[in-house]
Design an enzyme around this catalytic site. Structure first.
Site, PDB file in Angstrom:
ATOM      1  N   SER A   4       0.845  -1.217  -0.187  1.00  7.00           N
ATOM      2  CA  SER A   4      -0.113   0.143  -0.031  1.00  7.00           C
ATOM      3  C   SER A   4       0.993   1.257  -0.061  1.00  7.00           C
ATOM      4  O   SER A   4       1.676   1.370  -0.980  1.00  7.00           O
ATOM      5  CB  SER A   4      -0.800  -0.169   1.267  1.00  7.00           C
ATOM      6  OG  SER A   4      -2.060   0.900   1.264  1.00  7.00           O
ATOM      7  N   ARG A  50     -11.991   5.565  10.455  1.00  3.59           N
ATOM      8  CA  ARG A  50     -11.505   4.212  10.356  1.00  3.59           C
ATOM      9  C   ARG A  50     -12.501   3.480   9.703  1.00  3.59           C
ATOM     10  O   ARG A  50     -12.387   2.467   9.194  1.00  3.59           O
ATOM     11  CB  ARG A  50     -11.277   3.848  11.822  1.00  3.59           C
ATOM     12  CG  ARG A  50     -10.367   2.153  11.974  1.00  3.59           C
ATOM     13  CD  ARG A  50      -9.500   2.260  10.882  1.00  3.59           C
ATOM     14  NE  ARG A  50      -8.565   1.187  11.101  1.00  3.59           N
ATOM     15  CZ  ARG A  50      -7.487   0.863  10.293  1.00  3.59           C
ATOM     16  NH1 ARG A  50      -7.009   1.529   9.501  1.00  3.59           N
ATOM     17  NH2 ARG A  50      -7.106  -0.264  10.648  1.00  3.59           N
ATOM     18  N   ASP A  54      -9.041  -6.678  -4.208  1.00  6.18           N
ATOM     19  CA  ASP A  54      -8.790  -5.474  -3.718  1.00  6.18           C
ATOM     20  C   ASP A  54      -9.228  -4.262  -4.440  1.00  6.18           C
ATOM     21  O   ASP A  54      -8.887  -3.977  -5.745  1.00  6.18           O
ATOM     22  CB  ASP A  54      -6.844  -5.159  -3.674  1.00  6.18           C
ATOM     23  CG  ASP A  54      -6.628  -3.882  -2.934  1.00  6.18           C
ATOM     24  OD1 ASP A  54      -7.424  -3.139  -2.710  1.00  6.18           O
ATOM     25  OD2 ASP A  54      -5.403  -3.864  -2.678  1.00  6.18           O
ATOM     26  N   HIS A  82      -8.145  -5.253   0.062  1.00  2.18           N
ATOM     27  CA  HIS A  82      -6.663  -4.583   0.419  1.00  2.18           C
ATOM     28  C   HIS A  82      -5.977  -5.262   1.501  1.00  2.18           C
ATOM     29  O   HIS A  82      -4.879  -5.518   1.474  1.00  2.18           O
ATOM     30  CB  HIS A  82      -6.948  -3.201   0.580  1.00  2.18           C
ATOM     31  CG  HIS A  82      -5.745  -2.260   0.431  1.00  2.18           C
ATOM     32  ND1 HIS A  82      -4.859  -2.322  -0.481  1.00  2.18           N
ATOM     33  CD2 HIS A  82      -5.377  -1.423   1.333  1.00  2.18           C
ATOM     34  CE1 HIS A  82      -3.819  -1.654  -0.146  1.00  2.18           C
ATOM     35  NE2 HIS A  82      -4.099  -1.245   0.931  1.00  2.18           N
ATOM     36  N   ASP A  83      -6.713  -5.698   2.588  1.00  2.00           N
ATOM     37  CA  ASP A  83      -6.201  -6.260   3.776  1.00  2.00           C
ATOM     38  C   ASP A  83      -5.310  -7.550   3.557  1.00  2.00           C
ATOM     39  O   ASP A  83      -4.626  -8.165   4.197  1.00  2.00           O
ATOM     40  CB  ASP A  83      -7.315  -6.530   4.622  1.00  2.00           C
ATOM     41  CG  ASP A  83      -7.473  -5.441   5.650  1.00  2.00           C
ATOM     42  OD1 ASP A  83      -6.560  -4.331   5.469  1.00  2.00           O
ATOM     43  OD2 ASP A  83      -8.268  -5.468   6.509  1.00  2.00           O
TER      44      ASP A  83
END
Lengths: 386, 386
Positions: free
Chosen positions: B160, B230, B327, B360-361
């Site tokens: 990232s 968040r 992602d 994405h994680d």
């Protein structure tokens, strides 16, 4: 400019005026609570024919209202929210159809909602306004149909949350519509969708001006929370591609020159903040919470053993289902699930998947194929005998 | 439990201890401002070999820090953020590599950042901490390399925002790394990505406890704003599919029974709120703003006439690029753009597109093929002569 001087486009319904219907019968809600009575604001476009067979019901989505087409005053810059698709010669052709467009209760544009006075307390309902489900809106729309003497709608039509109402009509009142048009909709939201809605709600709930929903009584308003909520929503109603084409990485101000400390602002940031601000000035935060909850709670087949095919067997109307390729909030997958269930239930369904860059918002935006498919389907309704 | 009693897994680096390096040379930043000096907190795992040719630099992402692997105390329940991929026998194998993992300046875990004392005022920097760009971090990492006597990294690795640092290294200090590993990264953010970051920032900025970033001096904290920020981020780091599989529409409490007014809470809502809350307790709001701005501002080819091929011609290292199918925040499309530019620039690049449900994680989560590809690539680095 005097109203008489304003020339509206020939395919506009022109000046329109909202009406208010008061219902003084108690409405028992899905959650067990009761509204002792309510107002329903609505607009109509076109003429109801003698047999009352040409009536079409428009169901609005999260941030919509009864003002779907035309102009309220000659000075209005913008027409109603679905003016691209309602008017003389348009897909929902007011030369043929009598179009009825109510504001849902729980809303903030005239129908009874959180901003209305709770007769029991003499104060605005605020957060104490009952949670609503899609079926509650259908009940109020049935009352409206009865009032107008409409025994059977030629079609019940809606996009997004509006499509959920149209499908609920098909299951609950199968004899009272001939066609159900569900655009950019779904039988239920995904976890991701619920997650976005919850994040938007938290933005509102955590605004200290929210006062647990009691802001009106305190002469306060959670403007910033609602603005952030709308920004979240707005991004998800657009597509990645569409945003890229519209904004790219264009700067509104500042510069990336080495050695400059000038704050950089991208066009997309300024656009989004403007959208959030404008929305927070015209919309009610409690309504936003209520509408997103209704979206989350909707589950077409919940009371049919979670079997969509069994659910749709209750329908008797024909269906038009439309989805848009870049809509990731109500993706084509969700529409195909509707189509598959309808086929399983042996119901007539037409499906169009429309290429568009505009994501979920595509259902509001001019698009050649969408317009053509929609117009032809509706024209065939005109030609059929009820 | 005493530390000596705790048995760490055999593939863990075990107990680790952060170190602090102070730089008393002024750092001229990309935006023209200057830091008179700064602290850099970092961890190392494994042993630096005699030739100092086996050092690997880990660059962290938005919410990361220097604690990438192992445990700080025997009581720690969770290891460092990339423990799945750093350790004996793991892809970044500490039996072979000397791994260096700094906390970026501007962060909130020990390196100089908004929480640090501004020597000019004797008060915390807060919002007055300079805006940073990726290249500023690279400069501090060069200082760290010099301090450790590392003339050339075997690899600079990041996911990232960390991948952006790794690529910047390749362009700015081509002689100082042999390999660049950019995972789930991009040469620049899309408009949608910037839009999500801006919405998260607005959630923080509109929290009245933010006090224009001066919350520390007022003994306040924008906890709710950071929590919403968040939540927005968290949804976008997961995939629609992954969330569907993990949460579906499962209820945590309440019921949809007709006639019940019990509030309904979906599992996904409670999970997200918990994530937001926990994050807001351990992270600094000014750092969040700074990190998201650095993400938005990064544009690999900006200073190379916006020509990524021309940019990568400055690189001399080899590249490994990895992306994950679901992602959508740093989609495989963005990685393929990197690959295409590298091919255009005649640079050696290996590319792996990994099937994963984790969005994405995924770059943090165990995955067989990802692990295999990453391990083999790194093993080949061990075998090559610098």
């Amino acid at each position: 400019m005097k109203q008489s001087q304003r020339q509206f486009p020939p395919d506009s319904v022109g000046l329109v005026q909202p009406q208010t219907l008061h219902c003084d019968q108690p409405l028992l809600l899905a959650n067990g609570r009761q509204l002792d009575g309510y107002d329903l604001v609505f607009e109509t476009y076109g003429q109801l024919n003698r047999d009352k067979t040409n009536a079409v019901l428009i169901c609005h989505a999260l941030s919509g209202n009864h003002h779907a087409a035309g102009f309220h005053t000659a000075e209005d810059q913008k027409p109603g929210w679905w003016d691209n698709y309602i008017g003389p010669g348009k897909p929902i052709d007011t030369d043929h159809f009598f179009v009825v467009s109510p504001n849902n209760i729980g809303g903030c544009h005239g129908s009874t909602g959180p901003r209305s006075i709770n007769p029991q307390t003499g104060k605005p309902w605020g957060a104490d306004f009952p949670n609503l489900r899609v079926r509650d809106w259908v009940e109020t729309q049935v009352f409206l149909a009865d009032h107008l003497g409409i025994e059977q709608w030629a079609a019940v039509i809606g996009g997004s949350l509006g499509g959920m109402q149209a499908m609920r009509w098909a299951l609950e009142y199968p004899g009272r519509l001939r066609h159900c048009v569900a655009i950019a909709s779904a039988m239920k939201l995904t976890a991701q969708n619920i997650a976005f809605n919850e994040t938007a709600r938290q933005a509102i709930l955590s605004d200290p001006h929210f006062f647990d929903g009691d802001y009106a009584a305190r002469d306060s308003y959670p403007k910033k929370g609602l603005s952030v909520a709308r920004m979240i929503g707005h991004i998800t109603y657009l597509s990645d591609d569409g945003m890229g084409q519209k904004f790219g990485r264009e700067l509104r101000s500042g510069s990336f020159e080495r050695g400059t400390d000038e704050p950089v602002e991208f066009e997309v940031e300024s656009y989004l903040r403007h959208q959030g601000d404008a929305f927070s000035q015209r919309f009610d935060a409690n309504t936003y919470l209520l509408m997103t909850k209704a979206l989350d709670y909707f589950d077409l087949a919940r009371e049919y053993d979670n079997d969509p095919i069994a659910a749709f067997r209750h329908a008797r109307c024909r269906f038009l289902v439309i989805a848009f390729t870049t809509d990731w909030r109500f993706s084509p997958l969700r529409s195909r699930e509707i189509v598959d269930a309808l086929i399983g239930a042996n119901r007539a369904v037409s499906y169009a998947e429309i290429d568009s860059h505009f994501g979920h918002d595509a259902f509001l935006i001019p698009n050649r194929r969408y317009s053509d498919v929609f117009r032809r389907y509706m024209l065939n309704i005109c030609r059929e005998s009820p």
